[in-house]
Design a protein around this motif. Structure first.
Motif, PDB file in Angstrom:
ATOM      1  N   PRO A 233       0.744  -1.299  -0.165  1.00  0.00           N
ATOM      2  CA  PRO A 233       0.057  -0.309   0.011  1.00  0.00           C
ATOM      3  C   PRO A 233       0.771   1.415   0.077  1.00  0.00           C
ATOM      4  CG  PRO A 233      -0.004  -0.939   2.123  1.00  0.00           C
ATOM      5  CD  PRO A 233       0.749  -1.935   1.408  1.00  0.00           C
ATOM      6  N   SER A 234       2.170   1.075   0.646  1.00  0.00           N
ATOM      7  CA  SER A 234       2.649   2.366   0.622  1.00  0.00           C
ATOM      8  C   SER A 234       4.375   2.259   0.645  1.00  0.00           C
ATOM      9  CB  SER A 234       2.962   3.033   1.883  1.00  0.00           C
ATOM     10  OG  SER A 234       1.332   3.361   2.297  1.00  0.00           O
ATOM     11  N   VAL A 235       5.149   3.227  -0.173  1.00  0.00           N
ATOM     12  CA  VAL A 235       6.499   3.093  -0.265  1.00  0.00           C
ATOM     13  C   VAL A 235       7.076   4.364   0.170  1.00  0.00           C
ATOM     14  CG1 VAL A 235       6.132   1.555  -2.363  1.00  0.00           C
ATOM     15  CG2 VAL A 235       6.227   4.116  -2.568  1.00  0.00           C
ATOM     16  N   PHE A 236       8.420   4.331   0.507  1.00  0.00           N
ATOM     17  CA  PHE A 236       9.103   5.544   1.270  1.00  0.00           C
ATOM     18  C   PHE A 236      10.390   5.798   0.507  1.00  0.00           C
ATOM     19  CE2 PHE A 236       6.443   2.595   3.877  1.00  0.00           C
ATOM     20  CZ  PHE A 236       5.945   3.268   4.616  1.00  0.00           C
ATOM     21  N   CYS A 237      10.989   6.923   0.980  1.00  0.00           N
ATOM     22  CA  CYS A 237      12.433   7.523   0.651  1.00  0.00           C
ATOM     23  C   CYS A 237      12.817   8.023   1.848  1.00  0.00           C
ATOM     24  CB  CYS A 237      12.222   8.196  -0.577  1.00  0.00           C
ATOM     25  SG  CYS A 237      14.071   8.228  -1.653  1.00  0.00           S
ATOM     26  N   GLU A 238      14.397   8.104   1.618  1.00  0.00           N
ATOM     27  CA  GLU A 238      15.305   8.731   2.910  1.00  0.00           C
ATOM     28  C   GLU A 238      15.238  10.157   2.542  1.00  0.00           C
ATOM     29  OE1 GLU A 238      16.500   5.824   0.761  1.00  0.00           O
ATOM     30  OE2 GLU A 238      14.920   5.006   2.016  1.00  0.00           O
ATOM     31  N   SER A 239      15.612  10.708   3.877  1.00  0.00           N
ATOM     32  CA  SER A 239      15.815  12.147   3.988  1.00  0.00           C
ATOM     33  C   SER A 239      17.039  12.768   3.155  1.00  0.00           C
ATOM     34  CB  SER A 239      15.890  12.661   5.328  1.00  0.00           C
ATOM     35  OG  SER A 239      17.104  12.303   6.095  1.00  0.00           O
ATOM     36  N   THR A 240      18.035  11.928   2.943  1.00  0.00           N
ATOM     37  CA  THR A 240      19.361  12.476   2.303  1.00  0.00           C
ATOM     38  C   THR A 240      19.414  12.196   0.803  1.00  0.00           C
ATOM     39  OG1 THR A 240      20.283  10.225   2.907  1.00  0.00           O
ATOM     40  CG2 THR A 240      20.490  12.331   4.554  1.00  0.00           C
ATOM     41  N   VAL A 241      18.439  11.730   0.167  1.00  0.00           N
ATOM     42  CA  VAL A 241      18.382  11.739  -1.190  1.00  0.00           C
ATOM     43  C   VAL A 241      17.086  12.253  -1.646  1.00  0.00           C
ATOM     44  CG1 VAL A 241      19.956   9.570  -0.968  1.00  0.00           C
ATOM     45  CG2 VAL A 241      17.142   9.203  -1.154  1.00  0.00           C
ATOM     46  N   SER A 242      16.921  12.470  -3.070  1.00  0.00           N
ATOM     47  CA  SER A 242      15.749  12.744  -3.618  1.00  0.00           C
ATOM     48  C   SER A 242      14.839  11.704  -3.960  1.00  0.00           C
ATOM     49  CB  SER A 242      16.011  13.022  -5.244  1.00  0.00           C
ATOM     50  OG  SER A 242      14.866  13.358  -5.893  1.00  0.00           O
ATOM     51  N   ASP A 243      13.594  11.906  -3.829  1.00  0.00           N
ATOM     52  CA  ASP A 243      12.615  10.719  -3.880  1.00  0.00           C
ATOM     53  C   ASP A 243      11.771  10.674  -5.164  1.00  0.00           C
ATOM     54  OD1 ASP A 243      10.722  12.920  -4.173  1.00  0.00           O
ATOM     55  OD2 ASP A 243       9.659  12.672  -2.378  1.00  0.00           O
ATOM     56  N   ARG A 244      12.640  11.414  -6.106  1.00  0.00           N
ATOM     57  CA  ARG A 244      12.022  11.317  -7.451  1.00  0.00           C
ATOM     58  C   ARG A 244      11.989   9.839  -7.946  1.00  0.00           C
ATOM     59  NH1 ARG A 244      15.096  16.225  -8.303  1.00  0.00           N
ATOM     60  NH2 ARG A 244      16.783  14.741  -9.097  1.00  0.00           N
ATOM     61  N   PRO A 245      12.873   8.999  -7.923  1.00  0.00           N
ATOM     62  CA  PRO A 245      12.600   7.794  -8.531  1.00  0.00           C
ATOM     63  C   PRO A 245      11.391   6.978  -7.555  1.00  0.00           C
ATOM     64  CG  PRO A 245      14.868   8.230  -7.862  1.00  0.00           C
ATOM     65  CD  PRO A 245      14.225   9.325  -7.200  1.00  0.00           C
ATOM     66  N   MET A 246      11.225   7.274  -6.404  1.00  0.00           N
ATOM     67  CA  MET A 246      10.084   6.504  -5.749  1.00  0.00           C
ATOM     68  C   MET A 246       8.842   6.908  -6.358  1.00  0.00           C
ATOM     69  SD  MET A 246       9.593   3.868  -4.051  1.00  0.00           S
ATOM     70  CE  MET A 246      11.077   3.429  -3.173  1.00  0.00           C
ATOM     71  N   GLN A 247       8.817   8.212  -6.585  1.00  0.00           N
ATOM     72  CA  GLN A 247       7.500   8.837  -7.057  1.00  0.00           C
ATOM     73  C   GLN A 247       7.196   8.249  -8.588  1.00  0.00           C
ATOM     74  OE1 GLN A 247       5.623  10.572  -5.425  1.00  0.00           O
ATOM     75  NE2 GLN A 247       6.779  11.309  -3.862  1.00  0.00           N
ATOM     76  N   GLN A 248       8.119   7.881  -9.100  1.00  0.00           N
ATOM     77  CA  GLN A 248       7.607   7.067 -10.428  1.00  0.00           C
ATOM     78  C   GLN A 248       7.026   5.741 -10.096  1.00  0.00           C
ATOM     79  OE1 GLN A 248      10.826   6.705 -13.451  1.00  0.00           O
ATOM     80  NE2 GLN A 248      12.094   8.391 -12.115  1.00  0.00           N
ATOM     81  N   VAL A 249       7.414   5.209  -8.938  1.00  0.00           N
ATOM     82  CA  VAL A 249       6.888   3.819  -8.509  1.00  0.00           C
ATOM     83  C   VAL A 249       5.436   4.156  -8.205  1.00  0.00           C
ATOM     84  CG1 VAL A 249       6.799   2.217  -6.816  1.00  0.00           C
ATOM     85  CG2 VAL A 249       8.996   2.855  -7.806  1.00  0.00           C
ATOM     86  N   VAL A 250       5.141   5.314  -7.311  1.00  0.00           N
ATOM     87  CA  VAL A 250       3.883   5.807  -7.033  1.00  0.00           C
ATOM     88  C   VAL A 250       3.151   5.903  -7.963  1.00  0.00           C
ATOM     89  CG1 VAL A 250       2.505   7.667  -5.648  1.00  0.00           C
ATOM     90  CG2 VAL A 250       4.723   6.703  -4.959  1.00  0.00           C
ATOM     91  N   GLU A 251       3.326   6.620  -9.075  1.00  0.00           N
ATOM     92  CA  GLU A 251       2.545   6.853 -10.269  1.00  0.00           C
ATOM     93  C   GLU A 251       2.376   5.629 -11.006  1.00  0.00           C
ATOM     94  OE1 GLU A 251       4.987   9.679 -12.487  1.00  0.00           O
ATOM     95  OE2 GLU A 251       4.698  11.306 -11.041  1.00  0.00           O
ATOM     96  N   ALA A 252       3.107   4.901 -10.979  1.00  0.00           N
ATOM     97  CA  ALA A 252       2.922   3.528 -11.813  1.00  0.00           C
ATOM     98  C   ALA A 252       2.061   2.250 -11.157  1.00  0.00           C
ATOM     99  CB  ALA A 252       4.269   2.873 -12.130  1.00  0.00           C
ATOM    100  N   THR A 253       1.903   2.470  -9.936  1.00  0.00           N
ATOM    101  CA  THR A 253       1.369   1.563  -9.083  1.00  0.00           C
ATOM    102  C   THR A 253      -0.184   2.041  -8.383  1.00  0.00           C
ATOM    103  OG1 THR A 253       2.623   1.891  -7.120  1.00  0.00           O
ATOM    104  CG2 THR A 253       3.416   0.471  -8.755  1.00  0.00           C
ATOM    105  N   GLY A 254      -0.034   3.133  -7.975  1.00  0.00           N
ATOM    106  CA  GLY A 254      -1.247   3.659  -7.172  1.00  0.00           C
ATOM    107  C   GLY A 254      -0.793   3.638  -6.030  1.00  0.00           C
ATOM    108  N   ALA A 255       0.271   3.166  -5.332  1.00  0.00           N
ATOM    109  CA  ALA A 255       0.533   2.817  -4.003  1.00  0.00           C
ATOM    110  C   ALA A 255       0.844   4.349  -3.264  1.00  0.00           C
ATOM    111  CB  ALA A 255       1.752   2.252  -3.611  1.00  0.00           C
ATOM    112  N   ALA A 256       0.548   4.554  -2.281  1.00  0.00           N
ATOM    113  CA  ALA A 256       0.763   5.849  -1.404  1.00  0.00           C
ATOM    114  C   ALA A 256       2.475   6.225  -1.296  1.00  0.00           C
ATOM    115  CB  ALA A 256      -0.034   5.997  -0.437  1.00  0.00           C
ATOM    116  N   PHE A 257       2.727   7.268  -1.554  1.00  0.00           N
ATOM    117  CA  PHE A 257       4.046   7.594  -0.823  1.00  0.00           C
ATOM    118  C   PHE A 257       3.792   7.950   0.623  1.00  0.00           C
ATOM    119  CE2 PHE A 257       7.617  10.680   0.166  1.00  0.00           C
ATOM    120  CZ  PHE A 257       8.582   9.726  -0.162  1.00  0.00           C
TER     121      PHE A 257
END
Length: 296
Positions: A233-257
């Protein structure tokens, strides 16, 4: 590194960055998380400083001549080890100061995949279980540095370890409600292997260690496939890096960030994770909420 050594030669004997009237022994750590753990053990007897600032990316940090000067004036240096501070070996060789690897005794989890396969995952402090080992190592190091206050360091370490254990107990209780099929922690970096092990979670990530250039289309596609297949249902990213790659996962799957997790650095004092205990609580709350579908 030669330039740093030259800077050291020119600055030997200089003052530290701390208050001039503070004559307590100085303990220098490589990053903010270690500094906070060490400060809880030190109490009022030692001045604990972090070489890197809040928000810094520790893996690829490049020491400055000022860092060398601070190290030369310290009484003890603490580093994580396990390959976290790739720059540290040459750096510490430039100064004649005792240093202790605080992860000594941790049972390492190996990285899987890529050029890092088989190397130890360095993020052992993300396990509250391992934190007890860190605390014991720091207690021993401080007792050797300052034997007159050894009993205080032992008492401080015991009390602080109890606080860490309480956070761990709360984490397990929170995650107990997560359905088995959704017990997969998806992050940008594979920095949560120890926490996942403690909490009975599987993990998936875009890159194994902190290197955003590894966010290739193939890696992102593999994570998308995993999220879709398991209904995460949800995916995450870390504070010291950009979350742009994970936002691609969100857009492709419908999972929440599910939000921003903290690993390699604390926040500023007025931020969400000014202490290590805050970091553990923050990450546990986000992960538990996200995996139960309460994010977004």
């Amino acid at each position: 590194m030669l330039a740093l050594a030259a800077a050291l030669a020119g600055c030997a004997g200089g003052a530290t960055d701390g208050p001039a009237e503070d004559d307590r022994p100085v303990v220098l750590t490589t990053f903010t998380v270690l500094a906070d753990i060490a400060q809880n053990v030190a109490g009022e007897h030692l001045r604990v400083e972090s070489l890197t600032k809040a928000g810094a990316e520790i893996h690829g940090y490049e020491p400055t001549p000022g860092d060398v000067r601070r190290a030369a004036d310290a009484d003890l240096i603490l580093d994580n080890g396990l390959g976290l501070e790739a720059w540290f070996v040459q750096f510490v060789e430039s100064v004649d100061v005792p240093h202790v690897v605080v992860s000594g005794g941790v049972d390492p989890i190996d990285i899987s995949g890529d050029a890092y396969e088989g190397l130890p995952n360095p993020h052992a402090w993300m396990s509250p279980v391992n934190a007890a080992i860190y605390i014991d190592n720091i207690v021993a190091a401080f007792a050797e540095l300052d034997p007159d206050n050894a009993d205080d360091y032992a008492a401080n370490g015991e009390a602080y370890a109890s606080e860490v254990q309480a956070v761990y107990d709360d984490l397990l209780a929170e995650l107990d409600a997560v359905p088995e099929a959704q017990r997969v922690l998806v992050t940008c970096e594979g920095a949560f292997s120890y926490l996942a092990r403690d909490a009975g979670l599987d993990e998936a990530y875009i890159w194994p260690v902190n290197a955003e250039q590894q966010a290739t289309p193939q890696r992102i596609a593999a994570v998308i496939e995993r999220v879709d297949a398991d209904g995460i249902p949800s995916v995450f990213c870390e504070s010291t890096v950009s979350d742009r790659p994970m936002q691609q996962v969100v857009e492709a799957t419908g999972a929440a960030f599910g939000g921003t997790l903290y690993v390699d650095s604390l926040s500023e004092p007025d931020g969400p994770v000014p202490t290590y205990l805050d970091l553990l609580r923050h990450d546990a709350d986000l992960i538990a909420a996200g995996l139960q579908g309460e994010s977004g």
